[in-house]
Design a protein around this motif. Structure first.
Motif, PDB file in Angstrom:
ATOM      1  N   VAL A  16      48.251  34.035  27.273  1.00  0.00           N
ATOM      2  CA  VAL A  16      47.544  33.755  28.317  1.00  0.00           C
ATOM      3  C   VAL A  16      46.836  32.236  29.044  1.00  0.00           C
ATOM      4  CG1 VAL A  16      45.397  34.573  29.093  1.00  0.00           C
ATOM      5  CG2 VAL A  16      47.169  36.090  27.873  1.00  0.00           C
ATOM      6  N   ARG A  17      47.761  32.294  30.624  1.00  0.00           N
ATOM      7  CA  ARG A  17      47.337  30.670  31.133  1.00  0.00           C
ATOM      8  C   ARG A  17      45.730  30.693  31.571  1.00  0.00           C
ATOM      9  NH1 ARG A  17      50.978  29.605  27.892  1.00  0.00           N
ATOM     10  NH2 ARG A  17      53.111  28.860  28.450  1.00  0.00           N
ATOM     11  N   TRP A  18      46.347  32.168  32.769  1.00  0.00           N
ATOM     12  CA  TRP A  18      44.448  32.054  33.103  1.00  0.00           C
ATOM     13  C   TRP A  18      44.078  33.905  33.198  1.00  0.00           C
ATOM     14  CZ3 TRP A  18      48.447  29.913  35.672  1.00  0.00           C
ATOM     15  CH2 TRP A  18      48.763  30.740  37.364  1.00  0.00           C
ATOM     16  N   VAL A  19      43.095  33.775  33.562  1.00  0.00           N
ATOM     17  CA  VAL A  19      42.077  35.242  33.650  1.00  0.00           C
ATOM     18  C   VAL A  19      41.681  34.960  35.229  1.00  0.00           C
ATOM     19  CG1 VAL A  19      40.998  37.389  33.586  1.00  0.00           C
ATOM     20  CG2 VAL A  19      41.999  36.094  31.278  1.00  0.00           C
ATOM     21  N   GLN A  20      42.385  36.157  36.755  1.00  0.00           N
ATOM     22  CA  GLN A  20      41.755  35.775  38.004  1.00  0.00           C
ATOM     23  C   GLN A  20      40.821  37.077  37.750  1.00  0.00           C
ATOM     24  OE1 GLN A  20      44.004  35.369  40.363  1.00  0.00           O
ATOM     25  NE2 GLN A  20      42.956  34.865  42.131  1.00  0.00           N
ATOM     26  N   GLY A  21      39.907  37.352  38.377  1.00  0.00           N
ATOM     27  CA  GLY A  21      38.673  38.950  38.563  1.00  0.00           C
ATOM     28  C   GLY A  21      39.273  39.335  39.964  1.00  0.00           C
ATOM     29  N   PHE A  22      39.176  40.271  39.983  1.00  0.00           N
ATOM     30  CA  PHE A  22      39.379  41.320  41.183  1.00  0.00           C
ATOM     31  C   PHE A  22      38.565  42.790  41.300  1.00  0.00           C
ATOM     32  CE2 PHE A  22      43.175  39.322  41.210  1.00  0.00           C
ATOM     33  CZ  PHE A  22      43.713  38.799  42.626  1.00  0.00           C
ATOM     34  N   GLY A  23      37.285  41.734  41.598  1.00  0.00           N
ATOM     35  CA  GLY A  23      35.939  42.861  41.365  1.00  0.00           C
ATOM     36  C   GLY A  23      35.992  43.785  39.614  1.00  0.00           C
ATOM     37  N   GLU A  24      36.474  44.709  39.538  1.00  0.00           N
ATOM     38  CA  GLU A  24      36.618  45.403  38.407  1.00  0.00           C
ATOM     39  C   GLU A  24      37.109  45.729  37.650  1.00  0.00           C
ATOM     40  OE1 GLU A  24      34.247  47.778  37.282  1.00  0.00           O
ATOM     41  OE2 GLU A  24      33.101  47.314  39.363  1.00  0.00           O
ATOM     42  N   SER A  64      41.198  27.556  27.320  1.00  0.00           N
ATOM     43  CA  SER A  64      41.213  25.469  27.037  1.00  0.00           C
ATOM     44  C   SER A  64      41.837  24.849  26.615  1.00  0.00           C
ATOM     45  CB  SER A  64      39.815  24.956  26.202  1.00  0.00           C
ATOM     46  OG  SER A  64      39.989  25.910  25.089  1.00  0.00           O
ATOM     47  N   SER A  65      43.096  25.083  25.764  1.00  0.00           N
ATOM     48  CA  SER A  65      44.494  24.502  25.170  1.00  0.00           C
ATOM     49  C   SER A  65      44.827  24.366  26.068  1.00  0.00           C
ATOM     50  CB  SER A  65      44.445  24.648  23.882  1.00  0.00           C
ATOM     51  OG  SER A  65      45.424  26.765  24.412  1.00  0.00           O
ATOM     52  N   HIS A  66      44.837  25.095  27.594  1.00  0.00           N
ATOM     53  CA  HIS A  66      45.980  24.761  28.590  1.00  0.00           C
ATOM     54  C   HIS A  66      45.647  23.621  29.793  1.00  0.00           C
ATOM     55  CE1 HIS A  66      48.814  28.148  27.542  1.00  0.00           C
ATOM     56  NE2 HIS A  66      47.769  28.432  26.754  1.00  0.00           N
ATOM     57  N   ILE A  67      44.652  22.860  29.450  1.00  0.00           N
ATOM     58  CA  ILE A  67      43.956  22.070  30.469  1.00  0.00           C
ATOM     59  C   ILE A  67      44.507  21.116  30.055  1.00  0.00           C
ATOM     60  CG2 ILE A  67      42.252  21.316  31.119  1.00  0.00           C
ATOM     61  CD1 ILE A  67      41.028  23.510  30.264  1.00  0.00           C
ATOM     62  N   SER A  68      45.108  20.348  31.658  1.00  0.00           N
ATOM     63  CA  SER A  68      45.509  18.870  31.078  1.00  0.00           C
ATOM     64  C   SER A  68      44.330  18.142  31.816  1.00  0.00           C
ATOM     65  CB  SER A  68      47.352  18.790  31.338  1.00  0.00           C
ATOM     66  OG  SER A  68      47.045  18.508  33.316  1.00  0.00           O
ATOM     67  N   SER A  69      43.992  18.338  32.337  1.00  0.00           N
ATOM     68  CA  SER A  69      43.099  17.421  33.343  1.00  0.00           C
ATOM     69  C   SER A  69      42.232  17.754  34.006  1.00  0.00           C
ATOM     70  CB  SER A  69      43.447  16.274  33.744  1.00  0.00           C
ATOM     71  OG  SER A  69      44.165  16.651  34.905  1.00  0.00           O
ATOM     72  N   TYR A  70      41.039  17.491  35.359  1.00  0.00           N
ATOM     73  CA  TYR A  70      39.897  18.054  35.825  1.00  0.00           C
ATOM     74  C   TYR A  70      39.618  17.610  36.782  1.00  0.00           C
ATOM     75  CZ  TYR A  70      36.102  16.901  33.245  1.00  0.00           C
ATOM     76  OH  TYR A  70      35.868  16.554  32.913  1.00  0.00           O
ATOM     77  N   ASP A  71      39.079  17.691  38.488  1.00  0.00           N
ATOM     78  CA  ASP A  71      38.874  17.209  39.017  1.00  0.00           C
ATOM     79  C   ASP A  71      37.569  17.560  39.767  1.00  0.00           C
ATOM     80  OD1 ASP A  71      39.363  18.481  41.069  1.00  0.00           O
ATOM     81  OD2 ASP A  71      40.888  17.285  41.724  1.00  0.00           O
ATOM     82  N   ALA A  73      37.231  19.485  42.370  1.00  0.00           N
ATOM     83  CA  ALA A  73      37.244  20.847  42.534  1.00  0.00           C
ATOM     84  C   ALA A  73      38.335  21.644  41.858  1.00  0.00           C
ATOM     85  CB  ALA A  73      37.427  20.532  43.707  1.00  0.00           C
ATOM     86  N   HIS A  74      38.950  20.857  41.385  1.00  0.00           N
ATOM     87  CA  HIS A  74      39.653  21.252  40.156  1.00  0.00           C
ATOM     88  C   HIS A  74      40.519  21.753  39.339  1.00  0.00           C
ATOM     89  CE1 HIS A  74      41.443  21.428  44.521  1.00  0.00           C
ATOM     90  NE2 HIS A  74      41.894  22.211  44.568  1.00  0.00           N
ATOM     91  N   VAL A  75      40.781  22.457  38.059  1.00  0.00           N
ATOM     92  CA  VAL A  75      41.815  22.662  37.317  1.00  0.00           C
ATOM     93  C   VAL A  75      43.139  22.591  37.123  1.00  0.00           C
ATOM     94  CG1 VAL A  75      41.493  23.671  34.710  1.00  0.00           C
ATOM     95  CG2 VAL A  75      39.058  23.289  36.097  1.00  0.00           C
ATOM     96  N   TYR A  76      43.826  21.266  36.267  1.00  0.00           N
ATOM     97  CA  TYR A  76      45.183  21.463  36.701  1.00  0.00           C
ATOM     98  C   TYR A  76      45.513  21.466  34.624  1.00  0.00           C
ATOM     99  CZ  TYR A  76      43.772  18.393  40.345  1.00  0.00           C
ATOM    100  OH  TYR A  76      43.435  18.087  41.695  1.00  0.00           O
ATOM    101  N   LEU A  77      46.757  22.626  35.046  1.00  0.00           N
ATOM    102  CA  LEU A  77      47.186  23.383  33.690  1.00  0.00           C
ATOM    103  C   LEU A  77      47.513  22.489  33.354  1.00  0.00           C
ATOM    104  CD1 LEU A  77      46.226  27.176  34.001  1.00  0.00           C
ATOM    105  CD2 LEU A  77      45.207  25.479  33.118  1.00  0.00           C
ATOM    106  N   LYS A  78      48.850  22.278  32.490  1.00  0.00           N
ATOM    107  CA  LYS A  78      49.496  21.760  31.350  1.00  0.00           C
ATOM    108  C   LYS A  78      50.911  22.108  32.221  1.00  0.00           C
ATOM    109  CE  LYS A  78      47.708  20.637  27.471  1.00  0.00           C
ATOM    110  NZ  LYS A  78      47.845  21.089  25.999  1.00  0.00           N
ATOM    111  N   ASP A  79      51.009  23.181  32.585  1.00  0.00           N
ATOM    112  CA  ASP A  79      52.433  23.552  33.195  1.00  0.00           C
ATOM    113  C   ASP A  79      52.569  23.339  34.479  1.00  0.00           C
ATOM    114  OD1 ASP A  79      50.736  25.667  34.311  1.00  0.00           O
ATOM    115  OD2 ASP A  79      51.175  27.456  33.797  1.00  0.00           O
ATOM    116  N   GLY A  80      51.351  22.628  35.307  1.00  0.00           N
ATOM    117  CA  GLY A  80      51.650  22.311  36.210  1.00  0.00           C
ATOM    118  C   GLY A  80      50.756  23.476  37.563  1.00  0.00           C
ATOM    119  N   GLU A  81      50.330  24.279  36.762  1.00  0.00           N
ATOM    120  CA  GLU A  81      49.015  25.044  37.938  1.00  0.00           C
ATOM    121  C   GLU A  81      47.899  24.237  38.140  1.00  0.00           C
ATOM    122  OE1 GLU A  81      50.185  28.289  39.695  1.00  0.00           O
ATOM    123  OE2 GLU A  81      51.704  28.061  38.939  1.00  0.00           O
TER     124      GLU A  81
END
Length: 98
Positions: A16-24, A64-71, A73-81
């Protein structure tokens, strides 16, 4: 195991790279597929925060293991997202990664 579209799917949590919420609902994003699941973000966060998932925005949780860096306003993942970083979550992300 997660139920999506009336079917139980086996999803390895480290995929799982990330989880995005949409209400319920939440969307589990993996390299191959996205799964829409009837569950609240807060429930997912509570269940899996001890396994390396961290909330970075009101609508995003990332492994957290997919995070490569952050600034500021953004979190950058190892896959470029690039995902948004909420101001209220920046300090907890910084503490978690250090």
């Amino acid at each position: 195991m997660f139920k999506s579209n009336y079917v139980m799917h086996k999803v390895l949590l480290d995929e799982v790279r990330w989880v995005q919420g949409f209400g319920e609902y939440i969307i589990l994003v993996t390299p191959l597929k996205k799964y829409m699941i009837l569950e609240r973000m807060s429930n997912f966060e509570e269940k899996f925060q001890n396994l390396g998932f961290i909330r970075i925005h009101k609508s995003y949780i990332v492994l957290s293991s997919h995070i490569s860096s952050y600034d500021a306003a953004h979190v950058y993942l190892k896959d470029g997202e690039k995902l948004p970083l909420g101001r209220t979550y920046k300090n907890s992300l910084k503490a978690y990664l250090n």
